[in-house]
Scaffold this active site. Structure first.
Site, PDB file in Angstrom:
ATOM      1  N   ASP A  23      -8.124   3.868   1.323  1.00  0.00           N
ATOM      2  CA  ASP A  23      -7.190   4.134   2.410  1.00  0.00           C
ATOM      3  C   ASP A  23      -7.969   4.652   3.623  1.00  0.00           C
ATOM      4  OD1 ASP A  23      -5.101   4.806   4.070  1.00  0.00           O
ATOM      5  OD2 ASP A  23      -4.070   6.065   2.592  1.00  0.00           O
ATOM      6  N   ASN A  29       2.595   1.424   4.277  1.00  0.00           N
ATOM      7  CA  ASN A  29       2.784   0.145   4.968  1.00  0.00           C
ATOM      8  C   ASN A  29       2.454   0.223   6.457  1.00  0.00           C
ATOM      9  OD1 ASN A  29       5.481  -2.155   5.666  1.00  0.00           O
ATOM     10  ND2 ASN A  29       3.469  -2.691   4.932  1.00  0.00           N
ATOM     11  N   CYS A  88       0.868  -1.178   0.000  1.00  0.00           N
ATOM     12  CA  CYS A  88       0.000   0.000   0.000  1.00  0.00           C
ATOM     13  C   CYS A  88       0.907   1.232   0.000  1.00  0.00           C
ATOM     14  CB  CYS A  88      -0.985  -0.027   1.166  1.00  0.00           C
ATOM     15  SG  CYS A  88      -0.259   0.204   2.809  1.00  0.00           S
ATOM     16  N   CYS A 113      -1.315   0.702   7.234  1.00  0.00           N
ATOM     17  CA  CYS A 113      -2.759   0.447   7.349  1.00  0.00           C
ATOM     18  C   CYS A 113      -3.186  -0.781   6.535  1.00  0.00           C
ATOM     19  CB  CYS A 113      -3.575   1.669   6.902  1.00  0.00           C
ATOM     20  SG  CYS A 113      -3.371   3.135   7.927  1.00  0.00           S
ATOM     21  N   ARG A 114      -3.343  -0.594   5.226  1.00  0.00           N
ATOM     22  CA  ARG A 114      -3.920  -1.645   4.394  1.00  0.00           C
ATOM     23  C   ARG A 114      -3.024  -2.852   4.197  1.00  0.00           C
ATOM     24  NH1 ARG A 114      -5.469   2.263  -0.463  1.00  0.00           N
ATOM     25  NH2 ARG A 114      -3.636   3.306   0.384  1.00  0.00           N
ATOM     26  N   SER A 115      -1.758  -2.642   3.815  1.00  0.00           N
ATOM     27  CA  SER A 115      -0.908  -3.803   3.523  1.00  0.00           C
ATOM     28  C   SER A 115      -0.571  -4.625   4.758  1.00  0.00           C
ATOM     29  CB  SER A 115       0.352  -3.402   2.741  1.00  0.00           C
ATOM     30  OG  SER A 115       1.125  -2.456   3.431  1.00  0.00           O
TER      31      SER A 115
END
Length: 162
Positions: free
Chosen positions: A126, A12, A9, A14-16
């Site tokens: 995001d 690195n 993401c 939140c999402r990933s």
């Protein structure tokens, strides 16, 4: 031969890392922990060395996932060692494909939600600038796509072994 997947993401945090934790749990549940290596990184290095966003960690822990994480930036030199590079949105997909040293490496980059047959939009939004609901929504999207991704990875591993 280990199959390597890296989720990417923006920063690195939140999402990933959320996708990494969820997919690692799916890999372990499938009995493939020794055969599939799961990692994550960001397209940028703003948060290198930082832990996951506290909201990411809280949502993961509340849903039974591990949340230990240290952010890092994705490097083009990693492509040869990876089998799949999973982007969390179209911007990451474009950035990663542009970074890929070869067309074969660019072909390794896929969108996570492309593995969710029910997804109508392939971007995972995001959640960083929003509230807790965005992190819960992110987790739901990641979980929904993880089953299809696991099936694709398993199929690829079987083809490799044949």
């Amino acid at each position: 031969m280990t199959y390597r997947v890296c989720f990417v993401c923006t920063g690195n945090i939140c999402r990933s890392p959320m996708a990494e934790s969820v997919f690692r749990a799916r890999v372990e549940e499938a009995g493939l922990a020794g055969a599939v290596e799961v990692d994550s990184a960001g397209t940028g290095g703003w948060h290198e060395g930082d832990a996951a966003d506290p909201r990411t960690a809280a949502v993961l822990e509340e849903h039974g996932y591990a949340s230990g994480h240290t952010a890092r930036q994705f490097r083009a030199s990693w492509f040869p060692a990876l089998d799949l590079v999973i982007a969390l949105d179209e911007g990451h997909l474009r950035a990663l494909r542009a970074l890929a040293p070869t067309p074969e490496d660019a072909a390794k980059v896929r969108l996570l939600r492309s593995y969710d047959p029910a997804a109508d939009d392939l971007d995972v939004p995001d959640p960083y600038y929003g509230g807790r609901d965005g992190f819960e929504e992110c987790l739901e999207m990641v979980e929904a796509a993880s089953e299809g991704l696991l099936a694709a990875v398993s199929e690829s591993m079987e083809e490799r072994a044949a």
